[in-house]
Scaffold this motif. Structure first.
Motif, PDB file in Angstrom:
ATOM      1  N   ALA A  97       0.831  -1.212   0.000  1.00 60.42           N
ATOM      2  CA  ALA A  97       0.000   0.000   0.000  1.00 60.42           C
ATOM      3  C   ALA A  97       0.865   1.262   0.000  1.00 60.42           C
ATOM      4  CB  ALA A  97      -0.947  -0.004   1.199  1.00 60.42           C
ATOM      5  N   VAL A  98       1.940   1.254   0.746  1.00 58.09           N
ATOM      6  CA  VAL A  98       2.848   2.411   0.775  1.00 58.09           C
ATOM      7  C   VAL A  98       3.490   2.596  -0.597  1.00 58.09           C
ATOM      8  CG1 VAL A  98       5.040   3.267   1.729  1.00 58.09           C
ATOM      9  CG2 VAL A  98       3.263   2.365   3.258  1.00 58.09           C
ATOM     10  N   ASP A  99       3.923   1.506  -1.208  1.00 59.34           N
ATOM     11  CA  ASP A  99       4.515   1.572  -2.543  1.00 59.34           C
ATOM     12  C   ASP A  99       3.506   2.120  -3.553  1.00 59.34           C
ATOM     13  OD1 ASP A  99       6.643   1.011  -4.475  1.00 59.34           O
ATOM     14  OD2 ASP A  99       5.319  -0.590  -5.186  1.00 59.34           O
ATOM     15  N   VAL A 100       2.284   1.624  -3.503  1.00 61.77           N
ATOM     16  CA  VAL A 100       1.237   2.092  -4.407  1.00 61.77           C
ATOM     17  C   VAL A 100       0.942   3.567  -4.155  1.00 61.77           C
ATOM     18  CG1 VAL A 100      -1.218   1.865  -5.004  1.00 61.77           C
ATOM     19  CG2 VAL A 100       0.229  -0.174  -4.832  1.00 61.77           C
ATOM     20  N   LEU A 101       0.895   3.974  -2.905  1.00 69.03           N
ATOM     21  CA  LEU A 101       0.654   5.385  -2.569  1.00 69.03           C
ATOM     22  C   LEU A 101       1.666   6.280  -3.268  1.00 69.03           C
ATOM     23  CD1 LEU A 101      -0.422   7.847  -0.988  1.00 69.03           C
ATOM     24  CD2 LEU A 101       0.971   7.081   0.939  1.00 69.03           C
ATOM     25  N   PHE A 102       2.938   5.943  -3.182  1.00 68.10           N
ATOM     26  CA  PHE A 102       3.951   6.800  -3.794  1.00 68.10           C
ATOM     27  C   PHE A 102       3.925   6.730  -5.322  1.00 68.10           C
ATOM     28  CE2 PHE A 102       5.647   6.971   0.521  1.00 68.10           C
ATOM     29  CZ  PHE A 102       5.793   8.346   0.627  1.00 68.10           C
ATOM     30  N   ARG A 103       3.555   5.592  -5.885  1.00 66.48           N
ATOM     31  CA  ARG A 103       3.381   5.531  -7.343  1.00 66.48           C
ATOM     32  C   ARG A 103       2.224   6.418  -7.782  1.00 66.48           C
ATOM     33  NH1 ARG A 103       2.773  -0.377  -8.891  1.00 66.48           N
ATOM     34  NH2 ARG A 103       2.836  -0.801  -6.692  1.00 66.48           N
ATOM     35  N   LEU A 104       1.126   6.360  -7.022  1.00 64.32           N
ATOM     36  CA  LEU A 104      -0.026   7.206  -7.347  1.00 64.32           C
ATOM     37  C   LEU A 104       0.316   8.685  -7.191  1.00 64.32           C
ATOM     38  CD1 LEU A 104      -2.802   5.099  -5.589  1.00 64.32           C
ATOM     39  CD2 LEU A 104      -2.550   5.438  -8.071  1.00 64.32           C
ATOM     40  N   LEU A 105       1.030   9.024  -6.121  1.00 66.49           N
ATOM     41  CA  LEU A 105       1.446  10.423  -5.935  1.00 66.49           C
ATOM     42  C   LEU A 105       2.302  10.901  -7.094  1.00 66.49           C
ATOM     43  CD1 LEU A 105       2.424  10.982  -2.190  1.00 66.49           C
ATOM     44  CD2 LEU A 105       0.857  12.366  -3.558  1.00 66.49           C
ATOM     45  N   ASP A 106       3.176  10.037  -7.587  1.00 63.78           N
ATOM     46  CA  ASP A 106       4.015  10.405  -8.726  1.00 63.78           C
ATOM     47  C   ASP A 106       3.164  10.661  -9.966  1.00 63.78           C
ATOM     48  OD1 ASP A 106       6.722  10.741  -9.943  1.00 63.78           O
ATOM     49  OD2 ASP A 106       5.994   9.075 -11.164  1.00 63.78           O
ATOM     50  N   GLU A 107       2.199   9.791 -10.228  1.00 61.58           N
ATOM     51  CA  GLU A 107       1.312   9.990 -11.376  1.00 61.58           C
ATOM     52  C   GLU A 107       0.525  11.291 -11.238  1.00 61.58           C
ATOM     53  OE1 GLU A 107      -1.224   6.645 -12.374  1.00 61.58           O
ATOM     54  OE2 GLU A 107       0.329   5.254 -11.683  1.00 61.58           O
ATOM     55  N   PHE A 108      -0.002  11.527 -10.050  1.00 61.30           N
ATOM     56  CA  PHE A 108      -0.773  12.739  -9.774  1.00 61.30           C
ATOM     57  C   PHE A 108       0.087  13.985 -10.001  1.00 61.30           C
ATOM     58  CE2 PHE A 108      -2.037  15.889  -6.442  1.00 61.30           C
ATOM     59  CZ  PHE A 108      -3.295  16.219  -6.935  1.00 61.30           C
ATOM     60  N   ALA A 109       1.289  13.981  -9.432  1.00 64.80           N
ATOM     61  CA  ALA A 109       2.187  15.130  -9.574  1.00 64.80           C
ATOM     62  C   ALA A 109       2.625  15.314 -11.024  1.00 64.80           C
ATOM     63  CB  ALA A 109       3.398  14.968  -8.655  1.00 64.80           C
ATOM     64  N   ALA A 110       2.854  14.215 -11.734  1.00 68.82           N
ATOM     65  CA  ALA A 110       3.244  14.308 -13.148  1.00 68.82           C
ATOM     66  C   ALA A 110       2.134  14.938 -13.975  1.00 68.82           C
ATOM     67  CB  ALA A 110       3.589  12.920 -13.692  1.00 68.82           C
ATOM     68  N   GLU A 111       0.900  14.534 -13.725  1.00 71.71           N
ATOM     69  CA  GLU A 111      -0.228  15.129 -14.455  1.00 71.71           C
ATOM     70  C   GLU A 111      -0.376  16.607 -14.138  1.00 71.71           C
ATOM     71  OE1 GLU A 111      -3.917  12.928 -14.226  1.00 71.71           O
ATOM     72  OE2 GLU A 111      -2.875  11.039 -14.650  1.00 71.71           O
ATOM     73  N   ARG A 112      -0.173  16.965 -12.883  1.00 71.13           N
ATOM     74  CA  ARG A 112      -0.257  18.393 -12.525  1.00 71.13           C
ATOM     75  C   ARG A 112       0.850  19.195 -13.174  1.00 71.13           C
ATOM     76  NH1 ARG A 112      -2.319  19.403  -6.461  1.00 71.13           N
ATOM     77  NH2 ARG A 112      -0.265  20.277  -6.286  1.00 71.13           N
ATOM     78  N   GLU A 113       2.053  18.633 -13.209  1.00 70.01           N
ATOM     79  CA  GLU A 113       3.163  19.327 -13.867  1.00 70.01           C
ATOM     80  C   GLU A 113       2.865  19.531 -15.343  1.00 70.01           C
ATOM     81  OE1 GLU A 113       6.902  17.320 -13.390  1.00 70.01           O
ATOM     82  OE2 GLU A 113       7.112  17.954 -11.300  1.00 70.01           O
ATOM     83  N   ALA A 114       2.373  18.492 -16.001  1.00 75.91           N
ATOM     84  CA  ALA A 114       2.068  18.578 -17.425  1.00 75.91           C
ATOM     85  C   ALA A 114       0.969  19.605 -17.681  1.00 75.91           C
ATOM     86  CB  ALA A 114       1.668  17.209 -17.963  1.00 75.91           C
ATOM     87  N   ALA A 115      -0.034  19.637 -16.823  1.00 76.92           N
ATOM     88  CA  ALA A 115      -1.133  20.589 -16.984  1.00 76.92           C
ATOM     89  C   ALA A 115      -0.653  22.019 -16.776  1.00 76.92           C
ATOM     90  CB  ALA A 115      -2.260  20.262 -16.007  1.00 76.92           C
ATOM     91  N   SER A 116       0.290  22.227 -15.877  1.00 79.93           N
ATOM     92  CA  SER A 116       0.776  23.589 -15.627  1.00 79.93           C
ATOM     93  C   SER A 116       1.709  24.078 -16.729  1.00 79.93           C
ATOM     94  CB  SER A 116       1.454  23.685 -14.264  1.00 79.93           C
ATOM     95  OG  SER A 116       2.671  22.964 -14.259  1.00 79.93           O
ATOM     96  N   GLU A 117       2.244  23.164 -17.519  1.00 81.27           N
ATOM     97  CA  GLU A 117       3.144  23.539 -18.615  1.00 81.27           C
ATOM     98  C   GLU A 117       2.376  23.945 -19.871  1.00 81.27           C
ATOM     99  OE1 GLU A 117       5.684  20.158 -19.160  1.00 81.27           O
ATOM    100  OE2 GLU A 117       6.734  20.495 -17.267  1.00 81.27           O
ATOM    101  N   THR A 118       1.091  23.616 -19.920  1.00 80.76           N
ATOM    102  CA  THR A 118       0.315  23.944 -21.119  1.00 80.76           C
ATOM    103  C   THR A 118      -0.398  25.262 -20.970  1.00 80.76           C
ATOM    104  OG1 THR A 118      -1.607  22.688 -20.320  1.00 80.76           O
ATOM    105  CG2 THR A 118      -0.051  21.560 -21.795  1.00 80.76           C
TER     106      THR A 118
END
Length: 118
Positions: A97-118
């Motif tokens: 669950a901890v591993d999945v949490l950090f993978r999900l956080l990475d996906e979430f942060a990556a999507e936010r970064e991509a959205a802020s670049e557009t």
């Protein structure tokens, strides 16, 4: 290694995820949840980016709503077959669950970064 003040949110979460015990002591889902809640509350008070949209993102990622706060949503994604006691998970389930949490956080942060670049 970059200074914490120079890291993007995604880089910071990755840093915490690589060695969570360094940030929270005993690595457990509840201690990491408390850490991230503190992170979010600090950001709210001081104008940071915070975890706005995190819960909604998890619900969309999972594809259905449950009457759970975000830690429960993470558990439903990590342990789709369920669990007996959120506060007393078997060691392997909690580590997963901890591993999945950090993978999900990475996906979430990556999507936010991509959205802020557009």
């Amino acid at each position: 290694m970059k200074q914490v003040s120079e890291m993007s949110e995604r880089e910071y979460f990755a840093c915490v995820g690589q060695r969570p015990g360094m940030f929270v002591g005993r690595t457990s889902l509840d201690s990491i949840t408390a850490f991230l809640t503190g992170y979010d509350q600090h950001a709210i008070r001081h104008g940071g980016r915070r975890l706005a949209g995190w819960h909604e993102w998890l619900v969309a990622r999972r594809g259905r709503e449950r009457n759970h706060a975000w830690p429960g949503q993470v558990l439903h994604i990590a342990l789709p077959d369920g669990w007996d006691n959120m506060w007393d998970l078997p060691r392997d389930d909690e580590a997963h669950a901890v591993d999945v949490l950090f993978r999900l956080l990475d996906e979430f942060a990556a999507e936010r970064e991509a959205a802020s670049e557009t």
